[in-house]
Design an enzyme around this catalytic site. Sequence first.
Site, PDB file in Angstrom:
ATOM      1  N   HIS A 120      11.884   4.761  -8.978  1.00 49.93           N
ATOM      2  CA  HIS A 120      11.377   6.096  -8.631  1.00 49.93           C
ATOM      3  C   HIS A 120      12.485   6.797  -7.838  1.00 49.93           C
ATOM      4  O   HIS A 120      12.488   6.811  -6.607  1.00 49.93           O
ATOM      5  CB  HIS A 120      10.088   5.994  -7.803  1.00 49.93           C
ATOM      6  CG  HIS A 120       9.698   7.323  -7.213  1.00 49.93           C
ATOM      7  ND1 HIS A 120       9.270   8.372  -7.975  1.00 49.93           N
ATOM      8  CD2 HIS A 120       9.709   7.782  -5.939  1.00 49.93           C
ATOM      9  CE1 HIS A 120       9.032   9.416  -7.203  1.00 49.93           C
ATOM     10  NE2 HIS A 120       9.292   9.077  -5.964  1.00 49.93           N
ATOM     11  N   ASP A 152       5.943  10.733 -11.754  1.00 47.39           N
ATOM     12  CA  ASP A 152       7.005  11.072 -12.704  1.00 47.39           C
ATOM     13  C   ASP A 152       6.428  11.117 -14.128  1.00 47.39           C
ATOM     14  O   ASP A 152       6.750  12.004 -14.917  1.00 47.39           O
ATOM     15  CB  ASP A 152       8.127  10.024 -12.626  1.00 47.39           C
ATOM     16  CG  ASP A 152       8.580   9.824 -11.186  1.00 47.39           C
ATOM     17  OD1 ASP A 152       9.140  10.758 -10.610  1.00 47.39           O
ATOM     18  OD2 ASP A 152       8.328   8.733 -10.619  1.00 47.39           O
TER      19      ASP A 152
HETATM   20  P1  NAX Z   1       4.098  12.376   5.791  1.00 48.47           P
HETATM   21  O1  NAX Z   1       5.258  12.254   6.723  1.00 48.47           O
HETATM   22  O2  NAX Z   1       3.359  13.658   5.691  1.00 48.47           O
HETATM   23  O3  NAX Z   1       3.021  11.247   6.145  1.00 48.47           O
HETATM   24  C1  NAX Z   1       3.377   9.935   6.410  1.00 48.47           C
HETATM   25  C2  NAX Z   1       2.310   9.350   7.298  1.00 48.47           C
HETATM   26  O4  NAX Z   1       2.574   7.959   7.404  1.00 48.47           O
HETATM   27  C3  NAX Z   1       2.316   9.917   8.714  1.00 48.47           C
HETATM   28  O5  NAX Z   1       0.999  10.333   9.051  1.00 48.47           O
HETATM   29  C4  NAX Z   1       2.774   8.743   9.587  1.00 48.47           C
HETATM   30  O6  NAX Z   1       2.144   8.731  10.844  1.00 48.47           O
HETATM   31  C5  NAX Z   1       2.321   7.560   8.726  1.00 48.47           C
HETATM   32  N1  NAX Z   1       3.043   6.300   8.973  1.00 48.47           N
HETATM   33  C6  NAX Z   1       4.357   6.125   9.230  1.00 48.47           C
HETATM   34  N2  NAX Z   1       4.619   4.823   9.405  1.00 48.47           N
HETATM   35  C7  NAX Z   1       3.455   4.155   9.241  1.00 48.47           C
HETATM   36  C8  NAX Z   1       3.084   2.784   9.311  1.00 48.47           C
HETATM   37  N3  NAX Z   1       3.980   1.837   9.604  1.00 48.47           N
HETATM   38  N4  NAX Z   1       1.791   2.471   9.094  1.00 48.47           N
HETATM   39  C9  NAX Z   1       0.875   3.405   8.823  1.00 48.47           C
HETATM   40  N5  NAX Z   1       1.162   4.730   8.763  1.00 48.47           N
HETATM   41  C10 NAX Z   1       2.448   5.093   8.958  1.00 48.47           C
HETATM   42  O7  NAX Z   1       4.669  11.931   4.354  1.00 48.47           O
HETATM   43  P2  NAX Z   1       4.032  12.175   2.913  1.00 48.47           P
HETATM   44  O8  NAX Z   1       4.487  13.485   2.384  1.00 48.47           O
HETATM   45  O9  NAX Z   1       2.578  11.878   2.942  1.00 48.47           O
HETATM   46  O10 NAX Z   1       4.835  11.065   2.067  1.00 48.47           O
HETATM   47  C11 NAX Z   1       4.653   9.690   2.329  1.00 48.47           C
HETATM   48  C12 NAX Z   1       5.642   8.853   1.532  1.00 48.47           C
HETATM   49  O11 NAX Z   1       5.445   9.031   0.125  1.00 48.47           O
HETATM   50  C13 NAX Z   1       7.109   9.187   1.787  1.00 48.47           C
HETATM   51  O12 NAX Z   1       7.848   7.988   1.911  1.00 48.47           O
HETATM   52  C14 NAX Z   1       7.526   9.914   0.506  1.00 48.47           C
HETATM   53  O13 NAX Z   1       8.897   9.843   0.264  1.00 48.47           O
HETATM   54  C15 NAX Z   1       6.713   9.154  -0.510  1.00 48.47           C
HETATM   55  N6  NAX Z   1       6.526   9.756  -1.825  1.00 48.47           N
HETATM   56  C16 NAX Z   1       6.503   8.937  -2.906  1.00 48.47           C
HETATM   57  C17 NAX Z   1       6.250   9.403  -4.182  1.00 48.47           C
HETATM   58  C18 NAX Z   1       6.201   8.477  -5.345  1.00 48.47           C
HETATM   59  O14 NAX Z   1       6.036   8.981  -6.461  1.00 48.47           O
HETATM   60  N7  NAX Z   1       6.348   7.153  -5.203  1.00 48.47           N
HETATM   61  C19 NAX Z   1       6.054  10.857  -4.441  1.00 48.47           C
HETATM   62  C20 NAX Z   1       5.673  11.624  -3.224  1.00 48.47           C
HETATM   63  C21 NAX Z   1       6.373  11.208  -1.943  1.00 48.47           C
HETATM   64  O15 NAX Z   1       7.650  11.760  -1.944  1.00 48.47           O
END
Ligand code: NAX
Length: 328
Positions: free
Chosen positions: A187, A159
């Site tokens: 966030h 952000d």
């Molecule tokens: P993806 O769904 O592409 O990737 C998530 C990965 O996490 C998958 O490979 C899944 O297998 C793995 N996973 C799920 N549970 C797990 C666990 N218990 N232990 C280890 N791995 C696990 O999501 P992606 O686009 O990479 O986003 C990931 C997260 O970032 C989401 O929650 C998203 O909302 C969040 N974000 C946060 C942002 C921030 O500024 N704080 C911005 C970007 C994003 O939106």
Amino acid sequence: MKPAVKVTITGAAGHIGYALVFRVASGAMFGQKQPVILRLLEIPQSMSSLSGVGMELEDCAFPLLHDIVLTDDPAIGFRDTDYAILIGAKPRSKGMERKDLITENAKIFSAQGKSINRYASEYVRVLVVGNPANTNALIASANAPDLERNQFTAMTRLDHNRALGQLANKTNSLVADINRMTIWGNHSMTQYPHIDNCTVNGFSVFDLVSRDWAIDHFIPRIQRRGAEIINARGLSSAASAADAVVDHVHDWALGTRDGDWISMAVPSDGGYGIEEGVVFSYPVTCKDGEYEIVKGLELDELSISRLKASEKELREERAIIEDLLPKG
Ligand code: NAX
């Protein structure tokens, strides 16, 4: 050469993880003289995809990458780690309510907090990216009783960087010429992007933009930027999120620029009237691996009400997961 820094990245096979791991291995996070060991932690269903990421990392032949560990076992993933970057989270599925999303993720982050407490270095620094990031950081920290609360942070740097980009466009200046951008709060849509303290080339930002522009255009654009990207790309921010992870950890480890600050969501110390302990985004400076909340900034009525609205949302999120917070 210095000993390698151990960096654990959860969700490393996901979109953000894939954009991040190569940059960490190339030296973007800790500099060109600091070797790294990557511990990539996934869930069993994503291990096949993760093995492909591991192969590509090998194929890059990064000189600074001293080892790669691919695992679905937190005991291996977090062992002695110096930095834990928690990206893996459960996405919101169709028909899922916000309350359910918070509860589902709370289970993941309470378990990871316990594992970090048990296995990681006592000096570990934790960055939570997976949403709801602020509340997930609170849960992880509450489940790591042997670690200090200030070892846990959540990411609002994306952000912050979005805000820098928009202000640079508007003022026809370079991002590097802008100082003291601030994101306050959660966030989420209640975040408060705040430019009142910004300088552009040393001049007050209000020599170049009006308050009306800030309130009517800038603030809502930053609050909705994530949705704007999803509408355009059909996918959520990944490369820019990975870049923000690099910036957050880089500055925490190596320090912020003189005269500038960054935004990090950290446990509140009660500053600016925010309840102690709530993980809230503040302006911070960093030095020698420690951060400090910037004190003494003046806030007008509008700003105070925006901070309070974001704090209220964070308290509501906390109330939903209260059961997972250890008592006492
Ligand atoms: P993806 O769904 O592409 O990737 C998530 C990965 O996490 C998958 O490979 C899944 O297998 C793995 N996973 C799920 N549970 C797990 C666990 N218990 N232990 C280890 N791995 C696990 O999501 P992606 O686009 O990479 O986003 C990931 C997260 O970032 C989401 O929650 C998203 O909302 C969040 N974000 C946060 C942002 C921030 O500024 N704080 C911005 C970007 C994003 O939106």
